[in-house]
Design an enzyme around this catalytic site. Structure first.
Site, PDB file in Angstrom:
ATOM      1  N   ALA A   1     -71.053  -6.614  23.109  1.00 52.88           N
ATOM      2  CA  ALA A   1     -71.724  -5.310  23.211  1.00 52.88           C
ATOM      3  C   ALA A   1     -71.481  -4.568  21.897  1.00 52.88           C
ATOM      4  CB  ALA A   1     -71.240  -4.510  24.417  1.00 52.88           C
TER       5      ALA A   1
ATOM      6  N   HIS B   1     -67.865  -2.246  15.344  1.00 52.24           N
ATOM      7  CA  HIS B   1     -67.625  -3.678  15.119  1.00 52.24           C
ATOM      8  C   HIS B   1     -68.184  -4.097  13.752  1.00 52.24           C
ATOM      9  CE1 HIS B   1     -67.867  -3.749  19.712  1.00 52.24           C
ATOM     10  NE2 HIS B   1     -66.655  -4.228  19.473  1.00 52.24           N
TER      11      HIS B   1
ATOM     12  N   GLY C   1     -59.568  -2.859  14.772  1.00 51.03           N
ATOM     13  CA  GLY C   1     -59.836  -1.432  14.622  1.00 51.03           C
ATOM     14  C   GLY C   1     -58.637  -0.579  15.014  1.00 51.03           C
TER      15      GLY C   1
ATOM     16  N   GLN D   1     -52.887  -1.875  20.104  1.00 50.53           N
ATOM     17  CA  GLN D   1     -53.230  -3.300  20.022  1.00 50.53           C
ATOM     18  C   GLN D   1     -53.013  -3.820  18.596  1.00 50.53           C
ATOM     19  OE1 GLN D   1     -56.884  -5.191  21.839  1.00 50.53           O
ATOM     20  NE2 GLN D   1     -57.686  -4.825  19.808  1.00 50.53           N
TER      21      GLN D   1
END
Ligand code: AMP
Length: 281
Positions: free
Chosen positions: A32, A37, A148, A154
């Site tokens: 998506a 991205h 990102g 993360q």
């Protein structure tokens, strides 16, 4: 763009590239795709000869079944977008190709990073993230991998994993890409109702006010203020707001030296969970 659904032919292809001394940049995603991205892909293209993007909605990192089932899947549009930025390779495996029969996570020790914020609220999430990123790194063997800052925790956890497991890959963090109204781009934004979409920029506006007012000493007041702002909001429900050390991800501690702080937030807009963060001065 070359598209691989299986790991073996991808590995063969990449080993041929490496034999020619090409450097490989890697951008793992759950698809998506949006401009956020693409900004990672463009950064990877500047520094590597070949860029591999993966699209895989990883079941083991979802603590909420509904969220997994409803995660947007737009592979045709994703392929088009990847072609517009001249991406070299797409890896688009099935769940079976990655996990075979056992859809389970490996257990990781990220020196406590996994117990803060997202780790507190999303049971097993970072074991799932660690499992898929480790697996993808083993398949793609990238020189550099791009993540990102939108998912700042993360990013820190992947850096920790690479260090602890002595993996031969450089992890690069990339800035948060936002809509014009400030909302951090996210695949989940497409699932927001019109009202929730209109309300969501409040999250970043609040973070900007936090940044403006934070002076290193007044974190308790700021946290109370943010909690109150969301209590008053008719459409957005705060899950957590935290000011934490960028490195340890632990909540602000005034006795630390070398403090670099960031504010982190998770908010429910209806059923949709949104996260964001901002670097503090
Ligand atoms: P996802 O597909 O949501 O798993 O994201 C794949 C990668 O893109 C992760 O490293 C994310 O942190 C990154 N990413 C997602 N949204 C953004 C954004 N708005 N700005 C920058 N990076 C992002």
């Amino acid at each position: 763009m070359k598209v691989f659904k299986e790991k073996k032919p991808l590995k063969v292809y990449i080993s041929k590239l490496k034999a020619q001394n090409y450097t490989v940049g890697f951008v793992p995603t759950m698809g998506a795709l949006h401009q956020g991205h693409l900004s990672l892909i463009k950064k990877a293209q500047k520094k590597n000869d070949v860029v591999v993007v993966s699209i895989f909605v990883n079941p083991t990192q979802f603590d909420n079944k509904e969220d997994l089932l409803k995660y947007p899947k737009t592979i045709e549009n994703d392929t088009k977008l990847l072609n517009t930025v001249s991406c070299d390779v797409l890896f688009y495996p099935s769940v079976n190709e990655i996990y075979a029969e056992k859809i389970v996570s490996e257990k990781f020790d990220f020196d406590g990073l996994e117990n803060q914020m997202e780790g507190k609220f999303r049971d097993g999430h970072f074991n799932g993230v660690g499992t898929i990123v480790k697996t993808l790194f083993e398949i793609v063997e990238p020189d550099k991998a791009y993540f990102g800052q939108k998912d700042f925790q993360q990013l820190q956890i992947i850096k920790k994993m690479v260090k602890k497991h002595a993996m031969n890959v450089k992890v690069k963090g990339c800035p948060i890409f936002r809509e014009k109204d400030g909302l951090a781009m996210s695949s989940r934004n497409t699932r927001l109702s019109k009202d929730h979409r209109n309300a969501a920029p409040f999250i970043y506006k609040t973070l900007q006010k936090v940044r403006k007012n934070f002076n290193g000493e007044n974190s308790e007041d700021i946290i109370a203020w943010v909690e109150n702002e969301f209590k008053k909001h008719p459409l957005l429900k705060l899950e957590y707001f935290n000011i934490a050390n960028e490195k340890s991800l632990k909540t602000i501690n005034h006795n630390e030296s070398n403090k670099k702080y960031r504010a982190f937030i998770a908010v429910f807009a209806g059923e949709i969970r949104l996260i964001d963060n901002i670097k503090l001065k």
